[in-house]
Design a protein around this motif. Structure first.
Motif, PDB file in Angstrom:
ATOM      1  N   GLY A   9      63.383  59.856  94.746  1.00 15.90           N
ATOM      2  CA  GLY A   9      64.479  59.505  95.449  1.00 15.90           C
ATOM      3  C   GLY A   9      65.252  58.108  94.629  1.00 15.90           C
TER       4      GLY A   9
ATOM      5  N   THR B 153      70.519  60.637 100.310  1.00 12.54           N
ATOM      6  CA  THR B 153      70.072  61.777  99.209  1.00 12.54           C
ATOM      7  C   THR B 153      71.262  62.859  99.795  1.00 12.54           C
ATOM      8  OG1 THR B 153      68.400  62.624 100.746  1.00 12.54           O
ATOM      9  CG2 THR B 153      67.867  61.297  98.790  1.00 12.54           C
TER      10      THR B 153
ATOM     11  N   CYS C 173      65.366  66.131  96.832  1.00 17.41           N
ATOM     12  CA  CYS C 173      64.767  64.909  97.850  1.00 17.41           C
ATOM     13  C   CYS C 173      65.068  65.484  99.451  1.00 17.41           C
ATOM     14  CB  CYS C 173      65.760  63.887  97.590  1.00 17.41           C
ATOM     15  SG  CYS C 173      65.642  63.024  95.894  1.00 17.41           S
TER      16      CYS C 173
END
Length: 463
Positions: A30, A94, A192
Motif C-alpha cells: 500500500g 486503495t 492491496c
C-alpha cells in the motif's frame, strides 16, 4: 536463561509477543502506491504531451495534480486514520487507486488524465499513515521501542519504487505506451484490497464520540491549495491566490487553537521542535530528490537525445545505490550520522550536475545516478526513524501524513523550479541553471542536520 525460565514457571514474567509479520506485505504494498505513481511519470511526460499535442506547461499539471492532492490528503486522511482506524481508510484509499487507474487508461484528453492524477493523489494518501499507525499499535502490543527492521523495510520499499520508477516507467512506455503506467494501478490496488481485507485487523465499530474537525480540514486544504497554485505559476495577476491562502491559513490557526479536538494540535506540534525540524529536513531533501528525478529524466531525453526506455535504465543505479546503503544501515535506529553523510553526498551530486554537456559520456550519467541514490537511501530512512521517535503516539497517523506532506511540498517546489528553468525545453543550459537552486537546498539541509542536537537522542534507547 535458567533464571528467566524459573521466573516464567512461577508466573513472574511473560514471554514478549512477536510482531505480526502478516501485516508487512499489505503495509509495504500500500505504501508504495504513492511513490510509484510519482516517479513512473517522469519518463512519460514527453510521450503524453505528444499524444495530446500539449505543451510542457500543460503536462506539468499531471505532476502538480497528484502532488497537490497528496500534500492536502496525507494529513487529512492521517487524522481520519487516528480517529477511525487504519483498516477502513486503507481499503477505501486503495479502491480509489484502482478506479482512477482504470479511468486513466481510457482518458479522452489531457484534463481527464489530470483529474485521474488528483484521484490517485487522494487514494494513495491512505496507506502510509495507516501503515505507520499499525506499526505503532504493534510496537505497543509487543513492547518493541523502535521496530527498526520494519521501518527499514518500509523505507527500502519506498526508496526502490521512487528511484526505480523512471526505469519501470520507461520499460512500460517502450512496451505498450504511456497507458501502461496507469493500468499498473489496477492489479496493485486489487492485491492491496485482497491482502488488506484478509490481514489487517478490524477496527471495530466507528467511535460515536469522535469529532474530525471538518472545518479545520477544509481551511487547511484551502490555504494549502491556494498557495501551491500560486507557487506553480507565480504571476502578478494571480496575487489573490497567496492572499486567499494567507487568510485561510490565519483562520485555520485560529480554529485549531480554539478547537477542543483540533485536526492538527498546533500547541503540541509547535512545542515539538525536533519534529518540526524533521519536517523541514524532509522538505529540503525531497526538493533536491524530485528536482533530480524529473529534471534529469527530461534532460536525458531532450538535452542528451535519449529515448524514454534508455533514460529510465540510466537511472537504475540510483535505485541500486539506495538499496545498497539502506539494507546495512536500516537496523541502526540512530539518525544523525546518516543525515550528515546524506546531505554531504547530496550536495556533491548537485555540484556535479554543472559538469553535464550534450555529449556527456554514459559512464558519467551512470555515476551521477549512483551518487544521488546514496543520500536518498540515507535521508529517507533517517527522517522516518526520527518521526517515529518524535511524534505523539496517539497522533501517529496525522504526524506520518504531515511527513509525506513535507515530501510533496518539496516535490511541488521542484516542479515549479524545473518549469522555470526548462521554459525553452530541457536543455543543457537549463539543467545547469536548475543545479543552483538544488545546491542551495542541499546546503540548507546540511546545516539543518549538523545544527540539530536533538538528533543525538534518536535511536539511543532503541531495542
Amino acid at each position: 536463561m535458567r533464571r528467566f525460565l524459573r521466573r516464567l514457571r512461577r508466573g513472574r514474567t511473560t514471554v514478549p509477543e512477536s510482531f505480526d509479520y502478516r501485516l508487512v506485505t499489505p503495509m509495504v504494498l500500500g505504501s508504495i502506491l504513492n511513490p510509484i505513481n510519482s516517479s513512473m511519470l517522469a519518463v512519460a511526460l514527453i510521450p503524453i504531451g505528444r499524444a495530446f499535442d500539449a505543451p510542457p506547461a500543460q503536462t506539468a499539471w499531471l505532476v502538480t495534480g497528484l502532488y497537490l492532492a497528496t500534500a492536502v490528503g496525507q494529513p487529512v486522511i492521517g487524522r481520519l486514520v487516528d480517529a477511525f482506524g487504519p483498516r477502513r481508510l486503507y481499503l477505501a484509499g486503495t479502491a480509489l487507486v484502482g478506479f482512477a487507474g482504470l479511468v486513466a487508461v481510457f482518458a479522452p484528453n489531457l484534463w481527464v488524465l489530470v483529474a485521474t492524477r488528483v484521484l490517485l493523489g487522494f487514494g494513495t494518501s491512505a496507506a502510509y499513515p495507516a501503515s505507520m499507525s499499525l506499526l505503532r499499535t504493534e510496537a505497543d502490543r509487543t513492547g518493541v521501542h523502535s521496530p527498526s527492521r520494519i521501518l527499514a523495510t518500509l523505507t527500502v520499499s519506498n526508496q526502490i519504487v521512487t528511484v526505480a520508477g523512471p526505469t519501470l516507467g520507461g520499460l512500460l512506455v517502450g512496451a505498450g505506451g504511456w497507458h501502461l503506467i496507469f493500468a499498473l494501478n489496477v492489479p496493485l490496488a486489487a492485491a492491496c484490497l485482497v491482502l488488506g481485507t484478509l490481514r489487517l485487523p478490524a477496527g471495530g465499530a466507528v467511535p460515536s464520540g469522535v469529532r474530525t474537525d471538518v472545518l479545520g480540514m477544509v481551511l487547511f486544504a484551502g490555504s494549502l491549495t491556494a498557495l501551491m497554485l500560486f507557487v506553480m505559476d507565480p504571476a502578478a495577476g494571480r496575487w489573490y491566490l497567496p492572499a486567499v491562502g494567507a487568510a485561510a491559513g490565519a483562520l485555520f490557526v485560529r480554529r485549531e487553537l480554539a478547537a477542543t479536538r483540533p485536526f492538527i494540535d498546533l500547541r503540541v506540534l509547535g512545542g515539538n521542535r525536533p519534529l518540526l525540524a524533521t519536517y523541514a529536513r524532509q522538505f529540503l531533501a525531497y526538493t533536491v530528490t524530485y528536482t533530480f528525478l524529473y529534471g534529469y529524466s527530461q534532460w536525458l531525453q531532450d538535452g542528451r537525445g535519449i529515448d524514454p526506455a534508455s533514460a529510465g535504465l540510466l537511472q537504475l543505479p540510483m535505485a541500486l545505490a539506495a538499496i545498497a546503503i539502506t539494507v546495512p544501515t536500516g537496523r541502526n535506529a540512530k539518525v544523525r550520522g546518516k543525515l550528515v553523510a546524506g546531505s554531504l553526498i547530496q550536495l556533491t551530486g548537485c555540484a556535479c550536475l554543472l559538469l553535464l554537456t550534450s555529449d556527456s559520456p554514459a559512464w558519467l550519467l551512470l555515476v551521477l545516478a549512483t551518487v544521488f541514490g546514496v543520500p536518498h537511501g540515507l535521508n529517507s530512512l533517517a527522517n522516518q526513524n526520527a518521526l517515529y521517535a518524535q511524534a505523539d503516539p496517539e497522533r501517529m497517523g496525522a504526524s506520518a501524513g504531515l511527513l509525506r506532506t513535507s515530501t510533496y511540498f518539496g516535490a511541488l517546489l521542484s516542479s515549479a523550479v524545473t518549469a522555470a528553468f526548462f521554459q525553452d525545453g530541457a536543455t543543457t543550459a537549463g539543467m545547469h541553471g536548475l543545479a543552483w537552486p538544488m545546491i542551495g537546498a542541499a546546503a540548507l539541509f546540511l546545516v539543518a542536520s549538523v545544527a540539530d542536537r536533538s538528533l543525538n537522542r534518536v535511536g539511543r534507547d532503541a531495542t
